[in-house]
Design an enzyme around this catalytic site. Structure first.
Site, PDB file in Angstrom:
ATOM      1  N   ARG A 104      36.430  42.957  26.509  1.00 15.44           N
ATOM      2  CA  ARG A 104      36.149  43.502  25.192  1.00 15.44           C
ATOM      3  C   ARG A 104      36.669  42.513  24.147  1.00 15.44           C
ATOM      4  NH1 ARG A 104      38.316  49.219  22.896  1.00 15.44           N
ATOM      5  NH2 ARG A 104      40.286  48.118  22.922  1.00 15.44           N
ATOM      6  N   THR A 108      35.638  42.309  17.521  1.00 13.90           N
ATOM      7  CA  THR A 108      34.440  43.159  17.346  1.00 13.90           C
ATOM      8  C   THR A 108      34.488  44.400  18.236  1.00 13.90           C
ATOM      9  OG1 THR A 108      33.244  42.055  19.123  1.00 13.90           O
ATOM     10  CG2 THR A 108      33.058  41.086  16.923  1.00 13.90           C
ATOM     11  N   ASP A 200      47.331  48.591  27.500  1.00 14.85           N
ATOM     12  CA  ASP A 200      46.271  47.730  28.030  1.00 14.85           C
ATOM     13  C   ASP A 200      46.316  47.779  29.549  1.00 14.85           C
ATOM     14  OD1 ASP A 200      44.916  45.369  29.083  1.00 14.85           O
ATOM     15  OD2 ASP A 200      44.682  44.814  26.985  1.00 14.85           O
ATOM     16  N   ASP A 203      46.324  44.311  31.515  1.00 13.95           N
ATOM     17  CA  ASP A 203      47.609  43.602  31.397  1.00 13.95           C
ATOM     18  C   ASP A 203      48.697  44.299  32.200  1.00 13.95           C
ATOM     19  OD1 ASP A 203      46.648  41.557  29.844  1.00 13.95           O
ATOM     20  OD2 ASP A 203      47.163  42.512  27.937  1.00 13.95           O
TER      21      ASP A 203
HETATM   22  C1  PRP Z   1      39.428  47.297  28.963  1.00 17.81           C
HETATM   23  C2  PRP Z   1      39.133  48.403  29.959  1.00 17.81           C
HETATM   24  C3  PRP Z   1      37.663  48.637  29.760  1.00 17.81           C
HETATM   25  C4  PRP Z   1      37.487  48.380  28.294  1.00 17.81           C
HETATM   26  C5  PRP Z   1      37.392  49.705  27.594  1.00 17.81           C
HETATM   27  O1  PRP Z   1      39.057  46.082  29.482  1.00 17.81           O
HETATM   28  O2  PRP Z   1      39.482  48.091  31.259  1.00 17.81           O
HETATM   29  O3  PRP Z   1      36.833  47.781  30.525  1.00 17.81           O
HETATM   30  O4  PRP Z   1      38.656  47.681  27.839  1.00 17.81           O
HETATM   31  O5  PRP Z   1      37.092  49.531  26.267  1.00 17.81           O
HETATM   32  P1  PRP Z   1      35.726  50.006  25.614  1.00 17.81           P
HETATM   33  O6  PRP Z   1      35.429  51.369  26.172  1.00 17.81           O
HETATM   34  O7  PRP Z   1      36.036  50.030  24.157  1.00 17.81           O
HETATM   35  O8  PRP Z   1      34.682  49.001  25.976  1.00 17.81           O
HETATM   36  P2  PRP Z   1      39.367  44.699  28.731  1.00 17.81           P
HETATM   37  O9  PRP Z   1      38.214  44.326  27.871  1.00 17.81           O
HETATM   38  O10 PRP Z   1      40.703  44.777  28.061  1.00 17.81           O
HETATM   39  O11 PRP Z   1      39.379  43.647  29.905  1.00 17.81           O
HETATM   40  P3  PRP Z   1      40.371  43.544  31.167  1.00 17.81           P
HETATM   41  O12 PRP Z   1      40.059  44.704  32.072  1.00 17.81           O
HETATM   42  O13 PRP Z   1      40.001  42.228  31.753  1.00 17.81           O
HETATM   43  O14 PRP Z   1      41.787  43.580  30.660  1.00 17.81           O
HETATM   44  N1  URA Z   2      41.370  49.020  26.943  1.00 18.39           N
HETATM   45  C1  URA Z   2      42.610  49.287  27.426  1.00 18.39           C
HETATM   46  O1  URA Z   2      43.066  48.641  28.375  1.00 18.39           O
HETATM   47  N2  URA Z   2      43.332  50.241  26.824  1.00 18.39           N
HETATM   48  C2  URA Z   2      42.856  50.971  25.810  1.00 18.39           C
HETATM   49  O2  URA Z   2      43.573  51.867  25.309  1.00 18.39           O
HETATM   50  C3  URA Z   2      41.567  50.689  25.322  1.00 18.39           C
HETATM   51  C4  URA Z   2      40.839  49.714  25.931  1.00 18.39           C
END
Ligand code: PRP
Ligand code: URA
Length: 209
Positions: A104, A108, A200, A203
């Site tokens: 994400r 944006t 997160d 992370d």
């Molecule tokens: C996080 C999570 C989802 C997304 C949710 O991933 O694991 O995939 O955000 O957000 P949304 O519903 O607003 O799209 P992230 O983009 O942080 O990537 P990661 O899993 O690699 O940390």
């Molecule tokens: N992605 C995450 O990992 N945590 C949140 O709260 C939203 C998006």
């Protein structure tokens, strides 16, 4: 409109409280996420069709039920969705695993695709998309659209936490996809994080912050 199923089993509630705790480190966080995924898999697979088979017990031949029909594919959204796969595979060991890489954009909040590798016969499989977080819904919507472009027809979405906004967005974009969650949280904050949430997920799973 699709179904939204919040699975509030006491074991899940207990583990979710530990997952949310900011003092829970990566090792415990990973184990707990997998444990909750395994417990949720029990409910997510509840409507899978069965067929009658004859089984010979030490006493006699009897009719039993076994899983019938379509095979399963688990499709985690990278990275954080990976954290739910091992738990799911404990209950559905014959499932194939596809991967969809999305992150994400921090400004944006739009999902950006960087990887997609799916089982060849994805269109025939019962698909369970996993991602711990359903925030704006953008990532889940894109992942499901991508699966549908590849011919997928039977899709369920399984998350730990969802915001009301994200759930609604997925329901509007994909009214055929049922959504399973361990908790429907309160809201999104101004940075697009789920409140109260767990921070997160990626992370915390992989220790990258
Ligand atoms: C996080 C999570 C989802 C997304 C949710 O991933 O694991 O995939 O955000 O957000 P949304 O519903 O607003 O799209 P992230 O983009 O942080 O990537 P990661 O899993 O690699 O940390
Ligand atoms: N992605 C995450 O990992 N945590 C949140 O709260 C939203 C998006």
């Amino acid at each position: 409109m699709s179904k939204v199923i919040e699975i509030t089993h006491p074991l899940i509630l207990h583990k979710l409280a530990l997952i949310r705790d900011k003092n829970t480190g990566s090792k415990d966080f990973r184990e707990l996420v997998n444990e909750v995924a395994m417990l949720m898999a029990y409910e997510v697979t509840r409507e899978m069709p069965t067929e009658t088979v004859k089984v010979e017990t030490p006493i006699c031949v009897t009719d039993c039920k076994m899983l019938a029909g379509k095979k399963v594919a688990i499709v985690p959204i990278l990275r954080a969705g990976l954290g739910m796969v091992d738990g799911m595979l404990k209950l559905i060991p014959a499932a194939k695993v596809g991967h969809i890489g999305l992150y994400r954009d921090e400004v944006t909040l739009q999902p950006v695709e960087y990887f997609c590798k799916l089982p060849q016969d994805i269109e025939e499989r019962d698909i369970i998309v996993t991602d711990p977080m359903l925030a704006t819904g953008g990532s889940a919507i894109d992942a499901i659209s991508l699966l549908k472009k590849r011919g997928a027809k039977y899709i369920r979405l399984m998350c730990l936490l969802g915001s009301p906004e994200g759930i609604k967005a997925v329901q509007v974009a994909h009214p055929d996809v049922d959504i399973y969650l361990a908790s429907i949280d309160e809201k999104l904050n101004e940075k697009g994080y789920i409140v109260p949430g767990l921070g997160d997920a990626g992370d915390r799973l992989f220790g990258t912050k």
